[in-house]
Structures are given as C-alpha cells and as structure tokens.
Design a protein around this motif. Sequence first.
Motif, PDB file in Angstrom:
ATOM      1  N   ASN A  41       3.493 -11.176 -11.381  1.00  0.00           N
ATOM      2  CA  ASN A  41       4.375 -10.600 -10.344  1.00  0.00           C
ATOM      3  C   ASN A  41       3.475 -10.247  -9.266  1.00  0.00           C
ATOM      4  N   ARG A  42       4.076 -10.658  -8.048  1.00  0.00           N
ATOM      5  CA  ARG A  42       3.426 -10.495  -6.896  1.00  0.00           C
ATOM      6  C   ARG A  42       4.350  -9.352  -5.962  1.00  0.00           C
ATOM      7  N   TYR A  43       3.439  -8.733  -5.410  1.00  0.00           N
ATOM      8  CA  TYR A  43       4.322  -7.610  -4.214  1.00  0.00           C
ATOM      9  C   TYR A  43       3.504  -7.652  -3.019  1.00  0.00           C
ATOM     10  N   ILE A  44       4.168  -7.280  -2.037  1.00  0.00           N
ATOM     11  CA  ILE A  44       3.758  -7.058  -0.632  1.00  0.00           C
ATOM     12  C   ILE A  44       3.938  -5.664  -0.396  1.00  0.00           C
ATOM     13  N   ILE A  45       2.804  -4.850  -0.037  1.00  0.00           N
ATOM     14  CA  ILE A  45       2.694  -3.530   0.420  1.00  0.00           C
ATOM     15  C   ILE A  45       3.284  -3.505   1.934  1.00  0.00           C
ATOM     16  N   THR A  46       4.231  -2.701   2.107  1.00  0.00           N
ATOM     17  CA  THR A  46       4.894  -2.359   3.574  1.00  0.00           C
ATOM     18  C   THR A  46       3.966  -1.389   3.982  1.00  0.00           C
ATOM     19  N   ASP A  47       4.645  -0.891   5.239  1.00  0.00           N
ATOM     20  CA  ASP A  47       4.103   0.192   5.922  1.00  0.00           C
ATOM     21  C   ASP A  47       3.827   1.539   5.436  1.00  0.00           C
ATOM     22  N   ASN A  48       4.671   2.030   4.517  1.00  0.00           N
ATOM     23  CA  ASN A  48       4.767   3.071   3.866  1.00  0.00           C
ATOM     24  C   ASN A  48       4.208   3.073   2.497  1.00  0.00           C
ATOM     25  N   ASN A  49       3.282   2.119   2.194  1.00  0.00           N
ATOM     26  CA  ASN A  49       2.674   1.883   0.901  1.00  0.00           C
ATOM     27  C   ASN A  49       4.089   1.681  -0.110  1.00  0.00           C
ATOM     28  N   LYS A  50       5.051   1.130   0.012  1.00  0.00           N
ATOM     29  CA  LYS A  50       6.206   0.690  -0.819  1.00  0.00           C
ATOM     30  C   LYS A  50       5.702  -0.693  -1.227  1.00  0.00           C
ATOM     31  N   LYS A  51       6.063  -0.872  -2.622  1.00  0.00           N
ATOM     32  CA  LYS A  51       5.755  -2.200  -2.995  1.00  0.00           C
ATOM     33  C   LYS A  51       7.177  -2.860  -3.161  1.00  0.00           C
ATOM     34  N   LEU A  52       7.217  -4.266  -2.592  1.00  0.00           N
ATOM     35  CA  LEU A  52       8.387  -5.238  -2.584  1.00  0.00           C
ATOM     36  C   LEU A  52       7.938  -6.369  -3.354  1.00  0.00           C
ATOM     37  N   LYS A  53       8.845  -6.646  -4.322  1.00  0.00           N
ATOM     38  CA  LYS A  53       8.614  -7.615  -5.231  1.00  0.00           C
ATOM     39  C   LYS A  53       8.855  -8.966  -4.565  1.00  0.00           C
TER      40      LYS A  53
ATOM     41  N   SER B 263      12.051  -4.617   6.377  1.00  0.00           N
ATOM     42  CA  SER B 263      10.774  -4.764   5.559  1.00  0.00           C
ATOM     43  C   SER B 263       9.472  -5.138   6.655  1.00  0.00           C
ATOM     44  N   SER B 264       9.660  -5.694   7.524  1.00  0.00           N
ATOM     45  CA  SER B 264       8.627  -6.280   8.588  1.00  0.00           C
ATOM     46  C   SER B 264       8.242  -5.432   9.546  1.00  0.00           C
ATOM     47  N   LYS B 265       8.577  -3.993   9.489  1.00  0.00           N
ATOM     48  CA  LYS B 265       8.528  -3.035  10.278  1.00  0.00           C
ATOM     49  C   LYS B 265       7.070  -2.674  11.002  1.00  0.00           C
ATOM     50  N   GLY B 266       6.159  -2.364   9.898  1.00  0.00           N
ATOM     51  CA  GLY B 266       5.125  -1.943   9.994  1.00  0.00           C
ATOM     52  C   GLY B 266       3.942  -3.324  10.461  1.00  0.00           C
ATOM     53  N   LEU B 267       4.443  -4.576  10.242  1.00  0.00           N
ATOM     54  CA  LEU B 267       3.565  -5.792  10.276  1.00  0.00           C
ATOM     55  C   LEU B 267       3.363  -6.032  11.757  1.00  0.00           C
ATOM     56  N   GLU B 268       2.037  -6.687  12.111  1.00  0.00           N
ATOM     57  CA  GLU B 268       2.026  -7.285  13.280  1.00  0.00           C
ATOM     58  C   GLU B 268       1.286  -8.668  13.261  1.00  0.00           C
ATOM     59  N   ASN B 269       1.386  -9.413  14.283  1.00  0.00           N
ATOM     60  CA  ASN B 269       0.874 -10.671  14.259  1.00  0.00           C
ATOM     61  C   ASN B 269      -0.580 -11.010  14.268  1.00  0.00           C
TER      62      ASN B 269
ATOM     63  N   LEU C 161      -1.522 -10.122   5.618  1.00  0.00           N
ATOM     64  CA  LEU C 161      -0.365  -9.717   4.698  1.00  0.00           C
ATOM     65  C   LEU C 161      -0.947  -9.364   3.499  1.00  0.00           C
ATOM     66  N   ARG C 162      -0.798  -7.792   3.175  1.00  0.00           N
ATOM     67  CA  ARG C 162      -1.413  -7.297   2.024  1.00  0.00           C
ATOM     68  C   ARG C 162      -0.348  -7.718   0.830  1.00  0.00           C
ATOM     69  N   ILE C 163      -0.980  -8.351   0.104  1.00  0.00           N
ATOM     70  CA  ILE C 163      -0.213  -8.777  -1.343  1.00  0.00           C
ATOM     71  C   ILE C 163      -1.070  -8.517  -2.561  1.00  0.00           C
TER      72      ILE C 163
END
Length: 113
Positions: free
Chosen positions: A2-14, A96-102, A106-108
């Motif tokens: 399983n792969r997860y992306i860590i979002t801005d508030n440390n939540k995991k998104l599968k 989901s991309s709220k805390g990401l910047e160019n 990407l934290r996976i």
Amino acid sequence: MNRYIITDNNKKLKINTLTSFKDRIKGYRFYLYPIKEGLCYPKKKMINTYFVCQKLDIVVTDKENNILAIYPSIKTEKFIRPRLKSYYIYLLPEGSSKGLENYEKLRIVTKEK
C-alpha cells in the motif's frame, strides 16, 4: 504493498496505482460516490477530466516525486497539457493538495499488507 501520501496535517491518503489499460481508461470517470483515495498514473505526461463527475486535485511529478505542477479543484471537461519532465500524475480528492507547493518533494510512504 500500500502507498500513502502524507498531507499537510499529517493525514494519510491511500493511493492506488493504475497499471492495466482498462483501469487507466476508467479512472474516476462516471464515479458518483465521494472520493476517499487517490489514483496514480505512472508514465503519463497529460490527462483530461472528461466525464469526471466531481472536482479533483491533480498533482504532476517527475520520477523522484518532485512536484512540477498542482491543479486544485479541477472541474470536468478540462485538459491538462503535457509537461516535459512529468512521469507521475496523481488524481486526489478535492482539498488534498492544500499544503503542497511546487518544486517540493511529495511525501509518499509505503507499507506492506
């Protein structure tokens, strides 16, 4: 695996990686339920949102998962033009991309079942 992306508030998104031809064509087209997980398209340079019934966040990355472009709240019937160094395209639920910047990585996280 399983792969997860860590979002801005440390939540995991599968994240589901789409490799078969049928899955890559289908994606989120005609999907009416609320989207709770993301899709990863490897080896893809451009994408469209024709017949996608919900708003999506689209993140384009290179081979090392450095973010090249972020498209927040993309509606249906849009065409994302190709980027030269793009390798992965992620379709994420809206917001989901709220805390990401160019140009940041990407934290996976990968976990075994």
